[in-house]
Design an enzyme around this catalytic site. Structure first.
Site, PDB file in Angstrom:
ATOM      1  N   GLY A   1      -5.183  -5.175 -12.722  1.00  0.00           N
ATOM      2  CA  GLY A   1      -6.299  -5.343 -11.783  1.00  0.00           C
ATOM      3  C   GLY A   1      -6.208  -4.282 -10.684  1.00  0.00           C
ATOM      4  CG  HIS A   2      -3.014  -4.378  -7.813  1.00  0.00           C
ATOM      5  ND1 HIS A   2      -2.049  -5.239  -8.287  1.00  0.00           N
ATOM      6  CD2 HIS A   2      -3.453  -4.902  -6.641  1.00  0.00           C
ATOM      7  CE1 HIS A   2      -1.901  -6.240  -7.428  1.00  0.00           C
ATOM      8  NE2 HIS A   2      -2.739  -6.071  -6.425  1.00  0.00           N
TER       9      HIS A   2
ATOM     10  CB  SER B   1      -2.818 -13.329  -9.741  1.00  0.00           C
ATOM     11  OG  SER B   1      -2.059 -13.705  -8.613  1.00  0.00           O
TER      12      SER B   1
ATOM     13  CG  MET C   1      -0.121  -8.123   0.034  1.00  0.00           C
ATOM     14  SD  MET C   1       0.206  -9.654   0.902  1.00  0.00           S
ATOM     15  CE  MET C   1      -0.123 -10.834  -0.362  1.00  0.00           C
TER      16      MET C   1
ATOM     17  NE  ARG D   1       0.607 -16.779  -4.297  1.00  0.00           N
ATOM     18  CZ  ARG D   1      -0.105 -16.118  -3.402  1.00  0.00           C
ATOM     19  NH1 ARG D   1      -1.129 -15.397  -3.791  1.00  0.00           N
ATOM     20  NH2 ARG D   1       0.217 -16.175  -2.121  1.00  0.00           N
TER      21      ARG D   1
ATOM     22  CD  GLN E   1      -8.010 -10.255   0.473  1.00  0.00           C
ATOM     23  OE1 GLN E   1      -7.026 -10.746   1.002  1.00  0.00           O
ATOM     24  NE2 GLN E   1      -7.902  -9.465  -0.582  1.00  0.00           N
TER      25      GLN E   1
ATOM     26  CB  ALA F   1       3.850  -7.866  -7.418  1.00  0.00           C
ATOM     27  CG  LEU F   2       0.974  -2.184  -7.678  1.00  0.00           C
ATOM     28  CD1 LEU F   2       0.744  -0.680  -7.723  1.00  0.00           C
ATOM     29  CD2 LEU F   2       0.015  -2.842  -6.694  1.00  0.00           C
TER      30      LEU F   2
HETATM   31  O1  PAF Z   1      -5.269  -8.970  -1.447  1.00  0.00           O
HETATM   32  C1  PAF Z   1      -4.173  -8.598  -0.970  1.00  0.00           C
HETATM   33  O2  PAF Z   1      -3.297  -8.109  -1.684  1.00  0.00           O
HETATM   34  C2  PAF Z   1      -3.935  -8.739   0.522  1.00  0.00           C
HETATM   35  O3  PAF Z   1      -4.543  -9.871   1.025  1.00  0.00           O
HETATM   36  C3  PAF Z   1      -4.335  -7.471   1.319  1.00  0.00           C
HETATM   37  C4  PAF Z   1      -5.812  -7.225   1.256  1.00  0.00           C
HETATM   38  C5  PAF Z   1      -3.572  -6.275   0.800  1.00  0.00           C
HETATM   39  C6  PAF Z   1      -3.971  -7.675   2.794  1.00  0.00           C
HETATM   40  O4  PAF Z   1      -2.610  -7.886   2.960  1.00  0.00           O
END
Ligand code: PAF
Length: 281
Positions: A36-37, A187, A30, A189, A155, A32-33
């Protein structure tokens, strides 16, 4: 770097790779990298011929409108960060209309009970939103492998279940949590926390580690009580839950059995909701 806003363009670009059997790695985000990403992207680039990242703030997985509104959106900075991993990564940044075609609703899923635990009961509808968007994204990207961080462990288990139930030919790969030097799980957030709050938030991982240590010799309820008391002594945190759950079913434990357990926590700090987890045995 190639950036697509429309699924038809993305699909047309990927079709030749799919037909010649190239492996496609996919990192759904989503935006806002953070590091972790980037670690997921690095893993994908290492494992696959082509890597795709999506940046899409999915409205149907937010049960709280304020959370959706405040979710950080930093696409330009995100694209710069992606380029530091590899300029060959393909970026998909669709609009809400492109993904939902004017009907911004979730489908309803059964994930064999995984969806009722922890985040599922505290964020009603959240996993239907996640399932809806991940299914759509998998259909457009056709990934060989998809990468998810273990910070959102529930998730990760739900996406594995989605793929199994929908018979999707995707290998779902969980990657370790990336932490700040003080232990705070990275995160998107965290961007909403002040510097001081980020320091305070290191307490979450400290308590999780203490729980892990105690879990060696104490029973489930003793460890749960310990964690609840620890947060109660720090009133800046509002503990939503701490659960010790079976890693596979996510069913909270009350007594120890011969299973793999994890400790899962959700807390509010300065109106920001933070989650984390730790393997206990
Ligand atoms: O983990 C996230 O960033 C979101 O839940 C995902 C998997 C991109 C789905 O919108």
């Amino acid at each position: 770097m190639l950036i697509f806003n429309y699924k038809a363009d993305l699909e047309a670009h990927l079709a030749p790779y799919i037909s010649k059997g190239s492996s496609i790695g996919f990192v759904p985000t989503m935006g806002a990298l953070h590091n972790g990403h980037l670690s997921l992207l690095r893993q994908s680039v290492k494992d696959n011929n082509v890597t795709v990242i999506s940046i899409f703030v999915n409205p149907t997985q937010f049960n709280n409108p304020e959370d959706l509104e405040k979710y950080p959106r930093t696409v330009d900075a995100d694209i710069e960060q992606i380029a530091t991993v590899s300029p060959d990564i393909i970026v998909f940044t669709p609009s809400v209309d492109e993904m939902y075609g004017g009907n911004t609703q979730s489908a309803s899923f059964s994930f064999d009970g995984l969806e009722h635990q922890m985040e599922g009961s505290h964020r009603p509808g959240h996993f239907d939103g996640v399932g809806t968007i991940v299914k759509k994204l998998f259909e457009y990207v056709n990934p060989t492998r998809a990468y998810f961080g273990e910070k959102d462990f529930q998730q990760l288990q739900i996406v594995k279940k989605l793929v199994e139930k929908q018979n999707m030919p995707v290998q779902v790969i969980g990657c370790p949590i990336t932490r700040e030097p003080n232990g705070l799980a990275m995160s998107s957030r965290n961007q909403r926390l002040t510097g001081q709050d980020r320091e305070k938030a290191a307490f979450i991982y400290k308590v999780l580690n203490e729980a892990k240590e105690k879990f060696k010799n104490e029973d489930v309820m003793q460890v749960k009580n310990y964690v609840e008391q620890a947060f109660a002594q720090h009133p800046e945190f509002e503990l939503e839950y701490f659960e010790i759950a079976d890693e596979d079913t996510l069913v909270p434990a009350t007594v120890k059995e011969n299973k793999k357990y994890r400790g899962f926590v959700a807390v509010m700090l300065s109106n920001v909701r933070l989650i984390d987890n730790i393997s206990l045995n």
